[in-house]
Design a protein around this motif. Structure first.
Motif, PDB file in Angstrom:
ATOM      1  N   HIS A 287      60.281   7.925  -8.507  1.00  0.00           N
ATOM      2  CA  HIS A 287      59.693   8.405  -7.252  1.00  0.00           C
ATOM      3  C   HIS A 287      59.028   9.771  -7.467  1.00  0.00           C
ATOM      4  CE1 HIS A 287      61.086   5.104  -4.964  1.00  0.00           C
ATOM      5  NE2 HIS A 287      62.357   5.469  -4.840  1.00  0.00           N
ATOM      6  N   ARG A 290      55.708   9.203  -9.212  1.00  0.00           N
ATOM      7  CA  ARG A 290      54.713   8.624  -8.304  1.00  0.00           C
ATOM      8  C   ARG A 290      54.210   9.679  -7.318  1.00  0.00           C
ATOM      9  NH1 ARG A 290      58.141   3.774  -8.713  1.00  0.00           N
ATOM     10  NH2 ARG A 290      56.958   2.279  -9.958  1.00  0.00           N
ATOM     11  N   ALA A 291      55.096  10.560  -6.902  1.00  0.00           N
ATOM     12  CA  ALA A 291      54.680  11.646  -6.014  1.00  0.00           C
ATOM     13  C   ALA A 291      53.656  12.534  -6.716  1.00  0.00           C
ATOM     14  CB  ALA A 291      55.903  12.473  -5.591  1.00  0.00           C
ATOM     15  N   THR A 294      50.172  10.860  -6.813  1.00  0.00           N
ATOM     16  CA  THR A 294      49.403  10.869  -5.565  1.00  0.00           C
ATOM     17  C   THR A 294      48.639  12.173  -5.377  1.00  0.00           C
ATOM     18  OG1 THR A 294      51.232  11.777  -4.238  1.00  0.00           O
ATOM     19  CG2 THR A 294      51.110   9.378  -4.453  1.00  0.00           C
ATOM     20  N   LEU A 295      49.027  13.217  -6.102  1.00  0.00           N
ATOM     21  CA  LEU A 295      48.388  14.531  -5.947  1.00  0.00           C
ATOM     22  C   LEU A 295      47.126  14.684  -6.784  1.00  0.00           C
ATOM     23  CD1 LEU A 295      51.616  16.727  -5.897  1.00  0.00           C
ATOM     24  CD2 LEU A 295      50.057  16.351  -3.978  1.00  0.00           C
ATOM     25  N   VAL A 308      55.706  16.102  -1.055  1.00  0.00           N
ATOM     26  CA  VAL A 308      55.378  14.669  -1.021  1.00  0.00           C
ATOM     27  C   VAL A 308      56.653  13.833  -0.998  1.00  0.00           C
ATOM     28  CG1 VAL A 308      54.269  12.782  -2.284  1.00  0.00           C
ATOM     29  CG2 VAL A 308      53.156  15.021  -2.157  1.00  0.00           C
ATOM     30  N   ASP A 345      48.877   9.306 -14.667  1.00  0.00           N
ATOM     31  CA  ASP A 345      48.844   9.050 -13.231  1.00  0.00           C
ATOM     32  C   ASP A 345      48.161   7.710 -12.933  1.00  0.00           C
ATOM     33  OD1 ASP A 345      46.526  10.224 -14.256  1.00  0.00           O
ATOM     34  OD2 ASP A 345      45.952  11.111 -12.343  1.00  0.00           O
ATOM     35  N   TYR A 349      49.660   4.216 -10.961  1.00  0.00           N
ATOM     36  CA  TYR A 349      48.995   3.470  -9.895  1.00  0.00           C
ATOM     37  C   TYR A 349      48.868   1.984 -10.262  1.00  0.00           C
ATOM     38  CZ  TYR A 349      47.601   7.346  -6.906  1.00  0.00           C
ATOM     39  OH  TYR A 349      47.625   8.396  -6.032  1.00  0.00           O
ATOM     40  N   LYS A 352      52.411   0.068  -9.701  1.00  0.00           N
ATOM     41  CA  LYS A 352      53.141   0.198  -8.427  1.00  0.00           C
ATOM     42  C   LYS A 352      53.766  -1.133  -8.048  1.00  0.00           C
ATOM     43  CE  LYS A 352      51.079   4.079  -5.986  1.00  0.00           C
ATOM     44  NZ  LYS A 352      50.294   4.492  -4.829  1.00  0.00           N
TER      45      LYS A 352
END
Length: 352
Positions: A287, A290-291, A294-295, A308, A345, A349, A352
């Motif tokens: 988690h 993944r946070a 997203t940035l 986040v 990153d 994605y 997921k």
């Protein structure tokens, strides 16, 4: 030449060619009649256990040189004492010959003091025998503070004595800050070249030269596509080159071949390059990653990641610390955080 020289610690993310560079430097050194000791750190491996076999081989070589014989023999006695003081991790290392420890030489049980005494003795023998020693150590970032600090201190002392020992290492970008925090003189003791993405012209050469050397015709549009897909990361260029080679039916690389090869290249990277980073992570750590993803492109401040996640910075700290210990993340400072693999990153994605 008997002059002082800085060591070199190359830093960069995974896939930048650090290990390849060390291997090339080892080849170059050995062509110059320099003795090399090459080690690669591994999880839970003790630094002395890695160095001892190579140092023993070097001292045995010097023992055959008349001008260094006595000093090298003393070094071997010191090495015997050094091994005897170590707990567990050095077990199983066999000595050649009958060398009894010399009381008081590298045997007091303090790693920094003992390693310093040992390398000074080795360096003195090297000077007398006129055979320089280069120690090449890959993945230096894996060593804990105690071991890394001891190694830096020992190299500092050999540099002060102008002994012919040089350390060439490689590791993640956080290594420079870590070394400086442990021993402030590390910045003066070593050069810290940064290995990053290749500049466009060098990236073109990295892709085109192997193709041209094998008689392959490459369309200009192919080069542009590969450079855009790989962002200049050396290992990615290599992976796309392999996938395109495998996908091509003749000696001509076209944009259509790149289209066919790209999913294969991505799948190969996901399976063999990225997945290893996620293998040991907990659900909470996934988690956290993944946070970060997203940035956008890192580095990111720990406060942003915690926001986040919906956690306080203090609560998220153990997750960050654990991921850094696992080698998935690195931090240029106490707050900013980056992935140790480029384009990680995007992998997150995709999975997921």
């Amino acid at each position: 030449m008997g002059k002082p020289a800085k060591g070199v610690i190359a830093v960069g993310l995974r896939g930048m060619g650090k290990t390849t560079l060390l291997n090339q430097l080892q080849d170059d050194a050995e062509l110059s009649k320099v003795f090399t000791v090459y080690v690669e750190s591994r999880e839970s491996t003790h630094l002395p256990a890695l160095l001892i076999p190579g140092l023993q081989a070097f001292l045995l070589k010097l023992e055959r040189i008349a001008s260094a014989k006595e000093c090298a023999s003393r070094g071997l006695r010191g090495l015997a004492g050094f091994v005897k003081t170590l707990d567990g991790p050095s077990g199983g290392i066999a000595f050649i010959g009958d060398y009894q420890p010399e009381p008081g030489l590298a045997d007091n049980g303090n790693l920094e003091a003992d390693l310093t005494d040992l390398l000074v003795q080795v360096g003195t023998a090297a000077s007398l025998g006129e055979v320089p020693l280069v120690m090449l150590i890959d993945d230096l970032h894996r060593f804990d503070d105690h071991q890394l600090g001891a190694l830096i201190a020992a190299m500092h002392r050999t540099a002060q004595r102008v002994l012919p020992i040089v350390l060439i290492g490689a590791g993640y970008p956080s290594l420079r800050g870590k070394a400086g925090n442990l021993k402030p003189y590390a910045e003066r003791l070593f050069e810290f070249p940064v290995l990053g993405p290749l500049e466009p012209q060098l990236a073109r050469t990295a892709f085109l030269k192997p193709a041209h050397d094998n008689g392959v015709i490459v369309d200009e549009s192919v080069v542009d596509l590969v450079l855009d897909l790989t962002k200049g990361y050396p290992f990615f260029i290599q992976q796309w080159g392999k996938s395109i080679w495998d996908a091509a039916t003749g000696n001509h690389f076209t944009a259509e071949v790149v289209r066919i090869a790209t999913p294969r290249a991505i799948a190969e990277l996901d399976q063999r390059f990225f997945t290893a980073d996620m293998a040991q992570t907990s659900l909470a750590e996934k988690h956290y990653l993944r946070a970060m993803a997203t940035l956008g492109t890192p580095p990111h401040h720990a406060r942003e990641i915690a926001r986040v996640l919906g956690m306080s910075c203090e609560a998220a700290k153990p997750l960050r610390r654990s991921l850094i210990c696992q080698g998935v993340l690195w931090g240029p400072n106490d707050d900013e955080t980056s992935f140790t693999a480029p384009m990680f990153d995007q992998f997150i994605y995709r999975t997921k």
